[in-house]
Write an enzyme that holds these catalytic residues in place. Sequence first.
Site, mmCIF file in Angstrom:
data_model
loop_
_atom_site.group_PDB
_atom_site.id
_atom_site.type_symbol
_atom_site.label_atom_id
_atom_site.label_comp_id
_atom_site.label_asym_id
_atom_site.label_seq_id
_atom_site.Cartn_x
_atom_site.Cartn_y
_atom_site.Cartn_z
ATOM 1 N N ARG A 103 -3.548 -14.594 4.415
ATOM 2 C CA ARG A 103 -4.115 -13.909 5.566
ATOM 3 C C ARG A 103 -5.305 -13.085 5.100
ATOM 4 O O ARG A 103 -5.154 -12.225 4.232
ATOM 5 C CB ARG A 103 -3.029 -13.005 6.159
ATOM 6 C CG ARG A 103 -3.328 -12.519 7.520
ATOM 7 C CD ARG A 103 -2.116 -11.838 8.091
ATOM 8 N NE ARG A 103 -1.834 -10.558 7.468
ATOM 9 C CZ ARG A 103 -1.224 -9.560 8.085
ATOM 10 N NH1 ARG A 103 -0.814 -9.705 9.320
ATOM 11 N NH2 ARG A 103 -1.011 -8.424 7.467
ATOM 12 N N THR A 107 -10.025 -9.946 8.602
ATOM 13 C CA THR A 107 -9.943 -10.570 9.930
ATOM 14 C C THR A 107 -8.497 -10.841 10.360
ATOM 15 O O THR A 107 -8.237 -11.083 11.541
ATOM 16 C CB THR A 107 -10.678 -11.931 9.929
ATOM 17 O OG1 THR A 107 -9.982 -12.798 9.027
ATOM 18 C CG2 THR A 107 -12.123 -11.790 9.479
ATOM 19 N N ASP A 199 4.726 -5.636 1.905
ATOM 20 C CA ASP A 199 4.160 -6.960 1.619
ATOM 21 C C ASP A 199 5.226 -7.827 0.946
ATOM 22 O O ASP A 199 5.593 -7.596 -0.213
ATOM 23 C CB ASP A 199 2.936 -6.811 0.711
ATOM 24 C CG ASP A 199 2.199 -8.133 0.561
ATOM 25 O OD1 ASP A 199 2.839 -9.126 0.138
ATOM 26 O OD2 ASP A 199 1.002 -8.197 0.879
ATOM 27 N N ASP A 202 4.238 -9.648 -2.432
ATOM 28 C CA ASP A 202 4.156 -8.729 -3.571
ATOM 29 C C ASP A 202 5.537 -8.276 -4.008
ATOM 30 O O ASP A 202 5.803 -8.127 -5.208
ATOM 31 C CB ASP A 202 3.310 -7.499 -3.193
ATOM 32 C CG ASP A 202 1.821 -7.810 -3.229
ATOM 33 O OD1 ASP A 202 1.436 -8.779 -3.915
ATOM 34 O OD2 ASP A 202 1.047 -7.086 -2.565
#
Length: 208
Positions: A103, A107, A199, A202
């Site tokens: 991603r 944006t 995340d 991660d």
Amino acid sequence: MNVNVTNHPLIQHKLAIMRRTDTGCKEFRELASEIAMLLCYEITRDLETKEVDVTTPLVTAKLHVLANEKFAAVPILRAGLGMVDGVVNLIPNIKVGHIGLYRDPETLEPVEYYCKLPADIEDRHVFLLDPMLATGGSASAAISLLKNKGVKNIKCVNIIAAPEGVQRINDDHPDIPVYCAALDDCLNDHGYIVPGLGDAGDRIFGTK
Ligand code: PRP
Ligand code: URA
């Protein structure tokens, strides 16, 4: 909103531990895999069975086995990889394809960088795996890609979904069911799910 939330007590418990900031990489990974396995049990509930003769030590009985054993797990890289083991544990002969999407942090649009799928993917029941359904952009792009390859039977399987992501899949792909372990509150300004778990990639791979 059309979404199937499997809020089994064991899943809720495991997911609460997974969300904690102080849960380390090893435990996070194990929990992602365990929750994926529990979700897999749910999403396969509607599979068709067929009657066959089975000879037990006592008699030959008419029993049921799966009518179609053509499945594929397709994780969205990277974080979806954390769900593969759990699904493979339940369906050991499942084929595994990979779709690489990240991603764009500015944006929030998905960028494709890899795709390798089983040759007969169009004949398979596909379980699209990604722990996080945030804006839904990545999952929607992966579903479009699979549909373009001729896949007709897709289930979108997530650990945590945001209402925004579910709505996006409902709008873009009304024929595709979404399964998750939790439907969270919303997205923050950076497109992260709240309360979420941060995340996922991660945390699974220990990259932060
Ligand atoms: C995360 C997650 C999804 C995507 C969800 O991946 O694993 O693929 O974001 O966001 P969306 O619904 O708004 O598209 P990320 O892009 O962080 O890549 P990674 O798995 O490689 O860390
Ligand atoms: N991707 C993640 O890993 N976490 C989020 O909350 C949103 C997207």
